[in-house]
Structure formats: C-alpha cells, structure tokens
Design a protein around this motif. Structure first.
Motif, PDB file in Angstrom:
ATOM      1  N   LYS A 107       0.861  -1.193   0.000  1.00  0.00           N
ATOM      2  CA  LYS A 107       0.000   0.000   0.000  1.00  0.00           C
ATOM      3  C   LYS A 107       0.896   1.241   0.000  1.00  0.00           C
ATOM      4  O   LYS A 107       1.125   1.874   1.028  1.00  0.00           O
ATOM      5  CB  LYS A 107      -0.920  -0.018   1.217  1.00  0.00           C
ATOM      6  CG  LYS A 107      -1.847  -1.231   1.265  1.00  0.00           C
ATOM      7  CD  LYS A 107      -2.717  -1.210   2.506  1.00  0.00           C
ATOM      8  CE  LYS A 107      -3.648  -2.419   2.537  1.00  0.00           C
ATOM      9  NZ  LYS A 107      -4.511  -2.436   3.753  1.00  0.00           N
ATOM     10  N   ARG A 108       1.380   1.582  -1.169  1.00  0.00           N
ATOM     11  CA  ARG A 108       2.372   2.651  -1.303  1.00  0.00           C
ATOM     12  C   ARG A 108       1.839   3.998  -0.833  1.00  0.00           C
ATOM     13  O   ARG A 108       2.547   4.756  -0.154  1.00  0.00           O
ATOM     14  CB  ARG A 108       2.832   2.756  -2.755  1.00  0.00           C
ATOM     15  CG  ARG A 108       3.568   1.525  -3.271  1.00  0.00           C
ATOM     16  CD  ARG A 108       3.930   1.726  -4.732  1.00  0.00           C
ATOM     17  NE  ARG A 108       4.863   2.843  -4.898  1.00  0.00           N
ATOM     18  CZ  ARG A 108       5.060   3.458  -6.054  1.00  0.00           C
ATOM     19  NH1 ARG A 108       4.390   3.057  -7.146  1.00  0.00           N
ATOM     20  NH2 ARG A 108       5.913   4.460  -6.139  1.00  0.00           N
ATOM     21  N   ASN A 109       0.611   4.322  -1.204  1.00  0.00           N
ATOM     22  CA  ASN A 109       0.064   5.631  -0.843  1.00  0.00           C
ATOM     23  C   ASN A 109      -0.149   5.756   0.657  1.00  0.00           C
ATOM     24  O   ASN A 109       0.080   6.810   1.249  1.00  0.00           O
ATOM     25  CB  ASN A 109      -1.256   5.873  -1.574  1.00  0.00           C
ATOM     26  CG  ASN A 109      -1.626   7.351  -1.605  1.00  0.00           C
ATOM     27  OD1 ASN A 109      -0.880   8.177  -2.132  1.00  0.00           O
ATOM     28  ND2 ASN A 109      -2.779   7.690  -1.047  1.00  0.00           N
TER      29      ASN A 109
ATOM     30  N   ASP B 205       1.731   8.369   3.120  1.00  0.00           N
ATOM     31  CA  ASP B 205       0.977   9.261   4.002  1.00  0.00           C
ATOM     32  C   ASP B 205       1.493   9.186   5.435  1.00  0.00           C
ATOM     33  O   ASP B 205       1.597  10.201   6.130  1.00  0.00           O
ATOM     34  CB  ASP B 205      -0.506   8.877   3.948  1.00  0.00           C
ATOM     35  CG  ASP B 205      -1.408   9.969   4.486  1.00  0.00           C
ATOM     36  OD1 ASP B 205      -1.308  11.110   3.996  1.00  0.00           O
ATOM     37  OD2 ASP B 205      -2.220   9.685   5.395  1.00  0.00           O
TER      38      ASP B 205
ATOM     39  N   PRO C  55       4.022   8.244  -4.941  1.00  0.00           N
ATOM     40  CA  PRO C  55       2.840   8.581  -4.131  1.00  0.00           C
ATOM     41  C   PRO C  55       3.207   9.542  -3.004  1.00  0.00           C
ATOM     42  O   PRO C  55       4.261   9.394  -2.367  1.00  0.00           O
ATOM     43  CB  PRO C  55       2.386   7.224  -3.591  1.00  0.00           C
ATOM     44  CG  PRO C  55       2.910   6.229  -4.578  1.00  0.00           C
ATOM     45  CD  PRO C  55       4.231   6.783  -5.033  1.00  0.00           C
ATOM     46  N   GLN C  56       2.340  10.522  -2.744  1.00  0.00           N
ATOM     47  CA  GLN C  56       2.579  11.514  -1.706  1.00  0.00           C
ATOM     48  C   GLN C  56       1.558  11.424  -0.567  1.00  0.00           C
ATOM     49  O   GLN C  56       1.535  12.272   0.317  1.00  0.00           O
ATOM     50  CB  GLN C  56       2.547  12.928  -2.308  1.00  0.00           C
ATOM     51  CG  GLN C  56       3.585  13.182  -3.387  1.00  0.00           C
ATOM     52  CD  GLN C  56       5.002  13.096  -2.850  1.00  0.00           C
ATOM     53  OE1 GLN C  56       5.373  13.788  -1.906  1.00  0.00           O
ATOM     54  NE2 GLN C  56       5.808  12.221  -3.460  1.00  0.00           N
ATOM     55  N   GLY C  57       0.719  10.410  -0.593  1.00  0.00           N
ATOM     56  CA  GLY C  57      -0.281  10.277   0.458  1.00  0.00           C
ATOM     57  C   GLY C  57      -1.499  11.138   0.167  1.00  0.00           C
ATOM     58  O   GLY C  57      -1.671  11.658  -0.934  1.00  0.00           O
ATOM     59  N   SER C  58      -2.337  11.323   1.164  1.00  0.00           N
ATOM     60  CA  SER C  58      -3.569  12.092   1.006  1.00  0.00           C
ATOM     61  C   SER C  58      -3.313  13.583   1.169  1.00  0.00           C
ATOM     62  O   SER C  58      -2.253  13.999   1.652  1.00  0.00           O
ATOM     63  CB  SER C  58      -4.611  11.631   2.031  1.00  0.00           C
ATOM     64  OG  SER C  58      -4.114  11.806   3.346  1.00  0.00           O
TER      65      SER C  58
ATOM     66  N   GLU D 164      -1.141  17.494  -1.203  1.00  0.00           N
ATOM     67  CA  GLU D 164      -0.509  16.368  -0.514  1.00  0.00           C
ATOM     68  C   GLU D 164       0.783  16.748   0.202  1.00  0.00           C
ATOM     69  O   GLU D 164       1.195  16.075   1.149  1.00  0.00           O
ATOM     70  CB  GLU D 164      -0.216  15.258  -1.527  1.00  0.00           C
ATOM     71  CG  GLU D 164      -1.459  14.578  -2.074  1.00  0.00           C
ATOM     72  CD  GLU D 164      -2.120  15.357  -3.190  1.00  0.00           C
ATOM     73  OE1 GLU D 164      -3.120  14.872  -3.748  1.00  0.00           O
ATOM     74  OE2 GLU D 164      -1.636  16.470  -3.522  1.00  0.00           O
TER      75      GLU D 164
END
Length: 233
Positions: A125-127, A131, A187-190, A198
């Motif tokens: 789960k990269r994102n 995060d 990915p930078q998260g939410s 992000e």
C-alpha cells in the motif's frame, strides 16, 4: 552638610537598584526572552543513548509558554526559528519513520522550508505508507514546512548528496527543486486538508516561480470548488 547630602544620595541610589532587581525577578518574562512558565529548565534537549530511567529525569510533562513582547514592533519572539537544528530534526524524522511498519531505511533532508524523505519499503500500500511517513515529518517540523516523500530507493543517494550542497550557493535552490520534482513522481499520500495539497502547499505557494511542481490540479480544483460553494450560498 555636603557630605550628608552625598551619603543620602548614595543610599537612595542603592535602594532603588535593589527595588529594580526585585521587580525584574517578579517580571512576567524570563531573562532568556519571551519564554515563561517552563516546568523543567534543563538545557539538554536530547539525552540519546541513555536508558529510560535517565531520559525521564522528571515526572512532569514538558510545558513551555511563549508570549509576544509587550514592546511594539519587537520581533525577538521569532528568533527561535533561527535556532532550528536541521540535522537533529532530520535525525528525529528518520528514526520515527523507520519505526513505521514496512519501512526499512529512511534518508531525510531538512532545508529552511521543506523536508525531503526517501525511504525503502516493502509495503504493498504505497500511498498509505507515503501518508504515514509524510505525517510523521509534519508532526516534527514547523507548520509552514512542505514535505515531499518517495519510495524510490534510487533517490536516497540524491537526498544524501544534497546534504553536501552549500545552501547559500546560487544553484542550491535549483538542485533541491530538481530532486523534489523526481520525488513527486512517487505517491505523496492524502491531501493535508481542503486548502493544502498532498505536500502541504496552498494555491498561494504556487505563485512563486521556483515552486517545484509536477501537477497542481488538486489545488486548482479545490480552489474552484470553494469558489462555487461560496457563489451558491
């Protein structure tokens, strides 16, 4: 008569000096500046490498209160920003991030306005992991900082190399921004909140021509949504 007047004058000056000293002790501000009401006035901020019993030298909670100076236009309250130990902050972020599940290796760089974190992870789960790493950094640095993360392990060397760049050189900002642009491909998260993307950047941040950016569609979309909402009210 003159001798009596001189002696009386000296006594008066001495008494006034004593009153001034007592008043200073009872003043709301500590002698160190605008920091008041500190539970534990030990100078050591970190006690690394020590056992738990040594680290917890007090049973009190850590508490500090800051007040602005009562003197108009006095900016001494902002001086503490200059004392930010960036290497120590990077050390804390790396240690905390390495404790996150599935994060095995972390390289962190702290500048005067952003945090760059490259890490090795086996998370599927990269994102979500991005995060978690990002929010770990945000919990450590001042709120105006922007945080960029990447699980591309090749960028760990680039982040490390930035530590050797002279921050006052002409090309320092260009070099840092170049690495950030590469990190933004990961990915930078939410989003941080409705008005920040992000990485914690607002629409106003993108008004600066040197702001690294791969895409600010989220910011623009958020701004348009807010404007339409206000128009419909």
């Amino acid at each position: 008569m003159k001798k009596l007047l001189i002696i009386t004058g000296l006594c008066t000056i001495t008494a006034l000096s004593g009153c001034t000293k007592d008043t200073g002790k009872n003043d709301i501000y500590e002698e160190s500046g605008n920091t008041i009401n500190v539970n534990n006035k030990q100078h050591e901020l970190y006690n690394e490498g020590a056992g738990r019993g040594i680290r917890n030298k007090t049973t009190s909670y850590g508490y500090v209160r800051h007040q602005k100076s009562p003197i108009m236009n006095d900016r001494t309250a902002t001086n503490h920003y200059a004392g930010l130990d960036r290497e120590q902050v990077a050390n804390i972020i790396s240690k905390y991030s390495a404790n996150i599940p599935n994060v095995n290796d972390v390289a962190t760089l702290v500048t005067d306005q952003e945090v760059l974190i490259a890490y090795d992870t086996d998370s599927k789960k990269r994102n979500l992991t991005a995060d978690q790493v990002k929010k770990t950094a945000l919990s450590v640095v001042p709120r105006y900082y922007h945080v960029y993360v990447s699980d591309n392990t090749k960028l760990m060397r680039d982040v490390e190399n930035l530590a050797n760049v002279d921050s006052t050189s002409r090309h320092a900002r260009t070099t840092v921004n170049s690495v950030i642009k590469q990190m933004l491909k990961s990915p930078q998260g939410s989003r941080v909140n409705a008005s920040e993307d992000e990485n914690g950047r607002t629409q106003e941040d993108f008004n600066y021509k040197d702001m690294p950016n791969s895409s600010n569609k989220n910011i623009i979309k958020s701004k348009n949504t807010n404007q339409n909402s206000r128009m419909s009210q």
